[in-house]
Enzyme design. Structure first.
Site, short mmCIF file in Angstrom:
data_model
loop_
_atom_site.label_atom_id
_atom_site.label_comp_id
_atom_site.label_asym_id
_atom_site.label_seq_id
_atom_site.Cartn_x
_atom_site.Cartn_y
_atom_site.Cartn_z
N SER A 135 0.67 -0.93 -0.29
CA SER A 135 -0.23 -0.07 -0.06
C SER A 135 0.38 1.24 0.25
O SER A 135 1.81 1.34 0.62
CB SER A 135 -0.85 -0.13 1.32
OG SER A 135 -1.86 -1.31 1.49
N HIS A 173 -7.94 -0.14 5.89
CA HIS A 173 -6.81 -1.28 6.57
C HIS A 173 -6.71 -1.73 8.02
O HIS A 173 -7.22 -2.64 8.19
CB HIS A 173 -5.49 -1.96 5.51
CG HIS A 173 -6.17 -1.75 4.24
ND1 HIS A 173 -6.49 -3.06 3.48
CD2 HIS A 173 -4.89 -0.96 3.14
CE1 HIS A 173 -6.61 -2.08 2.63
NE2 HIS A 173 -5.08 -1.44 2.29
#
Length: 470
Positions: free
Chosen positions: A319, A408
């Site tokens: 990410s 997340h």
């Protein structure tokens, strides 16, 4: 649909006068002329209000109501921005719940607390709180393109909320309706592949928000047989992915986006894959802001992947860290001040500041050249420790500061590993000096991690904890 737009009169002269206070639609409906800056004339505004009232008239069938709503939507499609705003204002100011009925129902509910009438009073209050606006918007969802119309309307509405708070009730009502209409129970998970319709593949290119898709060859690499791409779809929007995720199947957690996006790289051997890397997740509909289905998407994709590839054991992301540079620019000086004398001297030597105290500006400039810095570089080590603090400690309002971390970690992942020069692209360097992060989805600990986050502690691996200790 009969709402017409009368010619706009010229603004009166005599410059220097402050603009008149903005009138409510109630005031404008009683007027004969429009003021400068207003969209529809009073006469056209009255016609539009009548058209909206006819949509929700109780005597008409749902089919007829949908036809009338479609006529309003067609007018809206040809209307100017300020005329569209007038429709929003009418919806906000003329279709709210009846204040007197709500107050009466609230009093009845309060009086009935602890009695046999409590349940009936609650039901009465719930009915009183359902505004005519809700019923009107529900009828707009009847015609085939109605749901699409409402999603696009909210996308256009959102940027105007800060400047005009009168529009907040319409936004709140749409968000609440969308939360029901787009509940995961009504969504369908579909794999997107190179065999998908070209019109659908074009939308992946359009909506990709993390790593731009540069060509059809790039797209083919991401949706080919050696990769997986999945999206959530709503039955009323069959050709429009609401959110999609791109997945690489590999044999270890990835630390760099470069090989994953390399079109010339050898395809991975799926039979040996043990790790699924979610390297891009993109929401596609601005109008669905606040409606969360990312958590459900990842869960569904994990289940689908495990059914197809039983060897998969690890599920993680690769990410970006979009807020790191901005945070470090604001807080880096304080972080430098917190260093001990030895660390400060090492940084000063690395930055060649002549023995003086290290300063933030040259430090950030040196971090721009991340690919050139060795692992033991004091600059690299300092930036990496700052990134660990930013991701694993910095919170606002009880939530992680970084938007991707918020997503997340809210889903039950933990901060697993930082990757120097993970994204050497100009965008990656601009956001986070090229740093990327892995979030690990440990399927047995998702609930535990969410509970930990709810208590104000961000779940992080031992490697990240070691960075925080320095």
């Amino acid at each position: 649909m009969n709402a017409q737009t009368d010619p706009v009169p010229r603004a009166a002269g005599g410059g220097g006068k402050p603009p008149a206070p903005e009138r409510s639609t109630h005031e404008r409906l009683k007027a004969t002329l429009r003021r400068e800056g207003e969209g529809l004339t009073p006469r056209a505004l009255r016609r539009l209000l009548t058209d909206l009232q006819e949509v929700m008239a109780p005597r008409v069938s749902e089919v007829e109501a949908g036809r009338r709503a479609q006529a309003v939507a067609e007018w809206y499609g040809a209307a100017a921005p300020e005329e569209r705003r007038d429709l929003w204002l009418l919806l906000c100011e003329h279709f709210a719940a009846d204040t007197a009925q709500v107050q009466s129902a609230q009093q009845r509910y309060a009086d009935a607390a602890g009695t046999d009438e409590a349940q009936q009073a609650e039901a009465h209050l719930r009915r009183a709180l359902v505004s005519p606006r809700t019923r009107l918007l529900q009828r707009f969802a009847v015609f085939p393109e109605g749901l699409r119309f409402l999603v696009d309307l909210r996308a256009e509405l959102l940027p105007r909320l800060r400047a005009d708070r009168r529009l907040l009730p319409l936004d709140a009502e749409l968000e609440q309706l969308f939360s029901t209409w787009f509940d995961v129970a009504f969504l369908e998970l579909h794999r997107l592949s190179w065999d998908s319709p070209a019109s659908l593949l074009e939308k992946l290119i359009k909506y990709e928000a993390v790593h731009d898709i540069k060509s059809w060859a790039d797209l083919k690499n991401r949706v080919g047989e050696h990769r997986r791409c999945y999206g959530f779809f709503h039955p009323r929007l069959p050709d429009e992915p609401l959110i999609f995720v791109e997945v690489a199947l590999v044999d270890a957690i990835s630390g760099s986006i470069t090989p994953l996006l390399d079109e010339t790289a050898e395809p991975a051997d799926l039979k040996r894959a043990t790790t699924a890397i979610f390297y891009s997740i993109s929401n596609t509909q601005t109008g669905l802001r606040g409606v969360s289905f990312g958590d459900s998407l990842i869960k569904h994709v994990v289940e689908t992947l495990r059914a197809e590839f039983p060897r998969l054991r690890t599920f993680a992301t690769l990410s970006p860290i979009p807020g790191l540079r901005a945070w470090l620019t604001k807080n880096g000086a304080a972080r430098l001040e917190s260093l001990d004398n030895k660390e400060r001297a090492e940084l000063a030597r690395a930055l060649q500041t002549g023995g003086g105290a290290p300063e933030l500006a040259p430090l950030l400039a040196a971090a721009e050249k991340g690919l050139e810095l060795p692992a033991k570089s004091p600059v690299r080590q300092f930036i990496t420790r700052c990134a660990a603090q930013y991701l694993a400690q910095e919170m606002k309002g009880g939530r992680p500061l970084d938007p991707v971390a918020r997503f997340h970690l809210g889903n039950g992942a933990r901060v697993e590993r930082l990757n120097w020069a993970g994204d050497p692209s100009p965008k990656g360097v601009k956001q986070s000096f090229g740093l990327m992060v892995n979030y690990l989805y440990d399927l047995k600990r998702l609930d535990r991690h969410r509970e930990q986050l709810a208590k104000g502690r961000i779940p992080a691996s031992g490697e990240i904890e070691a960075l925080l200790r320095g």
